[in-house]
Write a protein that holds these residues in place. Structure first.
Motif, PDB file in Angstrom:
ATOM      1  N   ILE A 260       3.692   5.224 -12.219  1.00 21.25           N
ATOM      2  CA  ILE A 260       3.429   3.853 -11.783  1.00 21.25           C
ATOM      3  C   ILE A 260       4.062   2.880 -12.771  1.00 21.25           C
ATOM      4  CG2 ILE A 260       1.633   2.159 -11.332  1.00 21.25           C
ATOM      5  CD1 ILE A 260      -0.250   4.635 -10.712  1.00 21.25           C
ATOM      6  N   LEU A 261       3.700   3.047 -14.032  1.00 23.29           N
ATOM      7  CA  LEU A 261       4.291   2.170 -15.053  1.00 23.29           C
ATOM      8  C   LEU A 261       5.796   2.383 -15.123  1.00 23.29           C
ATOM      9  CD1 LEU A 261       1.663   2.426 -17.925  1.00 23.29           C
ATOM     10  CD2 LEU A 261       2.002   0.587 -16.269  1.00 23.29           C
TER      11      LEU A 261
ATOM     12  N   VAL B  47       0.835  -1.203   0.000  1.00 20.60           N
ATOM     13  CA  VAL B  47       0.000   0.000   0.000  1.00 20.60           C
ATOM     14  C   VAL B  47       0.870   1.252   0.000  1.00 20.60           C
ATOM     15  CG1 VAL B  47      -1.564   1.388   1.421  1.00 20.60           C
ATOM     16  CG2 VAL B  47      -2.037  -1.038   1.057  1.00 20.60           C
TER      17      VAL B  47
ATOM     18  N   CYS C  74       0.920  10.227  -9.833  1.00 17.63           N
ATOM     19  CA  CYS C  74       0.354  10.012 -11.168  1.00 17.63           C
ATOM     20  C   CYS C  74      -0.737  11.055 -11.425  1.00 17.63           C
ATOM     21  CB  CYS C  74      -0.239   8.608 -11.258  1.00 17.63           C
ATOM     22  SG  CYS C  74      -1.112   8.281 -12.810  1.00 17.63           S
ATOM     23  N   ASP C  75      -0.603  11.754 -12.531  1.00 26.33           N
ATOM     24  CA  ASP C  75      -1.558  12.831 -12.820  1.00 26.33           C
ATOM     25  C   ASP C  75      -2.989  12.308 -12.973  1.00 26.33           C
ATOM     26  OD1 ASP C  75       0.432  14.690 -12.728  1.00 26.33           O
ATOM     27  OD2 ASP C  75       0.860  14.590 -14.871  1.00 26.33           O
ATOM     28  N   GLY C  76      -3.118  11.122 -13.550  1.00 24.86           N
ATOM     29  CA  GLY C  76      -4.458  10.592 -13.743  1.00 24.86           C
ATOM     30  C   GLY C  76      -5.248  11.373 -14.766  1.00 24.86           C
ATOM     31  N   ASP C  77      -4.563  11.775 -15.819  1.00 21.81           N
ATOM     32  CA  ASP C  77      -5.264  12.515 -16.872  1.00 21.81           C
ATOM     33  C   ASP C  77      -5.188  11.737 -18.186  1.00 21.81           C
ATOM     34  OD1 ASP C  77      -2.687  12.791 -17.735  1.00 21.81           O
ATOM     35  OD2 ASP C  77      -2.505  14.886 -17.121  1.00 21.81           O
TER      36      ASP C  77
ATOM     37  N   CYS D  63       3.176   8.082 -16.799  1.00 19.33           N
ATOM     38  CA  CYS D  63       2.685   7.590 -15.528  1.00 19.33           C
ATOM     39  C   CYS D  63       3.816   7.021 -14.694  1.00 19.33           C
ATOM     40  CB  CYS D  63       1.640   6.506 -15.787  1.00 19.33           C
ATOM     41  SG  CYS D  63       1.074   5.721 -14.295  1.00 19.33           S
TER      42      CYS D  63
ATOM     43  N   ALA E 224       0.857   6.377  -6.831  1.00 24.89           N
ATOM     44  CA  ALA E 224      -0.423   6.917  -7.306  1.00 24.89           C
ATOM     45  C   ALA E 224      -0.496   8.431  -7.059  1.00 24.89           C
ATOM     46  CB  ALA E 224      -1.581   6.204  -6.626  1.00 24.89           C
ATOM     47  N   ASP E 225       0.068   8.841  -5.933  1.00 20.79           N
ATOM     48  CA  ASP E 225       0.044  10.274  -5.619  1.00 20.79           C
ATOM     49  C   ASP E 225       0.752  11.093  -6.694  1.00 20.79           C
ATOM     50  OD1 ASP E 225      -1.299   9.830  -3.292  1.00 20.79           O
ATOM     51  OD2 ASP E 225       0.465   9.991  -1.986  1.00 20.79           O
TER      52      ASP E 225
ATOM     53  N   THR F 241       3.939   1.737  -0.999  1.00 24.32           N
ATOM     54  CA  THR F 241       4.598   1.945  -2.295  1.00 24.32           C
ATOM     55  C   THR F 241       3.615   2.423  -3.344  1.00 24.32           C
ATOM     56  OG1 THR F 241       6.167   0.178  -1.806  1.00 24.32           O
ATOM     57  CG2 THR F 241       5.913   0.809  -4.119  1.00 24.32           C
ATOM     58  N   LEU F 242       2.476   1.739  -3.410  1.00 24.12           N
ATOM     59  CA  LEU F 242       1.503   2.085  -4.442  1.00 24.12           C
ATOM     60  C   LEU F 242       0.885   3.461  -4.222  1.00 24.12           C
ATOM     61  CD1 LEU F 242      -0.165  -1.393  -4.847  1.00 24.12           C
ATOM     62  CD2 LEU F 242       1.034  -0.115  -6.634  1.00 24.12           C
ATOM     63  N   GLN F 243       0.644   3.794  -2.989  1.00 21.02           N
ATOM     64  CA  GLN F 243       0.053   5.102  -2.717  1.00 21.02           C
ATOM     65  C   GLN F 243       1.023   6.209  -3.117  1.00 21.02           C
ATOM     66  OE1 GLN F 243      -3.255   5.649  -1.445  1.00 21.02           O
ATOM     67  NE2 GLN F 243      -2.608   7.511  -2.506  1.00 21.02           N
TER      68      GLN F 243
END
Lengths: 131, 131
Positions: free
Chosen positions: B122-123, B102, B112-115, B120, B109-110, B104-106
DNA sequence: CCTACACCTTCCCATTATGGGAAGGTCAAG
DNA sequence: CTTGACCTTCCCATAATGGGAAGGTGTAGG
């Protein structure tokens, strides 16, 4: 590169590599004339990606989705983020369940004398008639 | 009492009851003349015990040990407590692993723009060459 | 008394991701 | 040409269930 070397190079066991190929997470490997699987640098790269994703708790189907996004130059980071946040929710839910077990058990263990006598609130609780 | 009623009364499915009997967690059930399993109040009591233990994350082998202690009037609470604390250690270890995922992933994710754009972190992290 | 229908029985299959191991082919070194 | 390391496929096992088929049972109503 043979499967053993690919395994050593990526930390993904030969067994797992064959399994991933079998279930379609990996495409069919190229083969040498004698039928041995042959791996190139790209394959190693993919295997390492899979290994890291496994370590972060992603299931094989989710890794499949991640790989597809990874290889799709036209992906949107939103898609990746959504996938990860769903996974985060699941991880947190699991943690919550485990933590609830810990809380209950710790509470009971605290009240158990842990001596030679048979009386034990832990068994008493498991035995209770309600619920 | 038939298996269906025992299941309804304890919250342990008929399938599970048969399974527990098969693997020896429960002794062999009494049977009616026609071969139906017959359960009495004691059996229900045991099934409820098992259900609560399962809910607290105990594996079948551990429940087997718990049942043995429960039924042993000469047990010492120390034995019960030891078993529970071992289980607590395992639960906490599992929680630790999940929490590390969690974290690491959080973190990723924080960032990552998510647009709509493909970039990204994450990748990027899953793809990195080290480790 | 017979017919539904609900419930029981056993048996087999599927799940998830992996390891173990057998039987048999391949390759490189000596 | 033999040996030993490596490869192949195939089958089995894991944990704890659920699903479902095929067939027996028990009861209630017509």
């Amino acid at each position: 590169m043979n499967i053993g070397q690919a395994a050593a190079a990526t930390g993904v066991s030969a067994k797992r590599i064959r399994y991933y190929e079998q279930i379609g997470l990996l495409g069919k490997s190229k083969r040498s004339a004698s039928g041995y699987r042959v791996f190139d640098r790209d394959d190693l790269h993919t295997l390492s990606f899979i290994r890291r994703a496994r370590r972060l708790g992603f299931s094989v189907p989710k890794i499949s989705a991640l790989l597809a996004l990874w290889q799709d130059q036209g992906r949107s980071s939103a898609d990746v983020k959504r996938l990860v946040e769903t996974h985060l929710d699941e991880l947190r839910e699991k943690i919550g369940e485990l933590q609830a077990m810990v809380d209950t058990l710790q509470h009971l263990a605290d009240r158990c004398d842990g001596d030679k006598r048979p009386d034990c609130p832990i068994l008493h609780d498991l035995e209770r008639s309600e619920s």
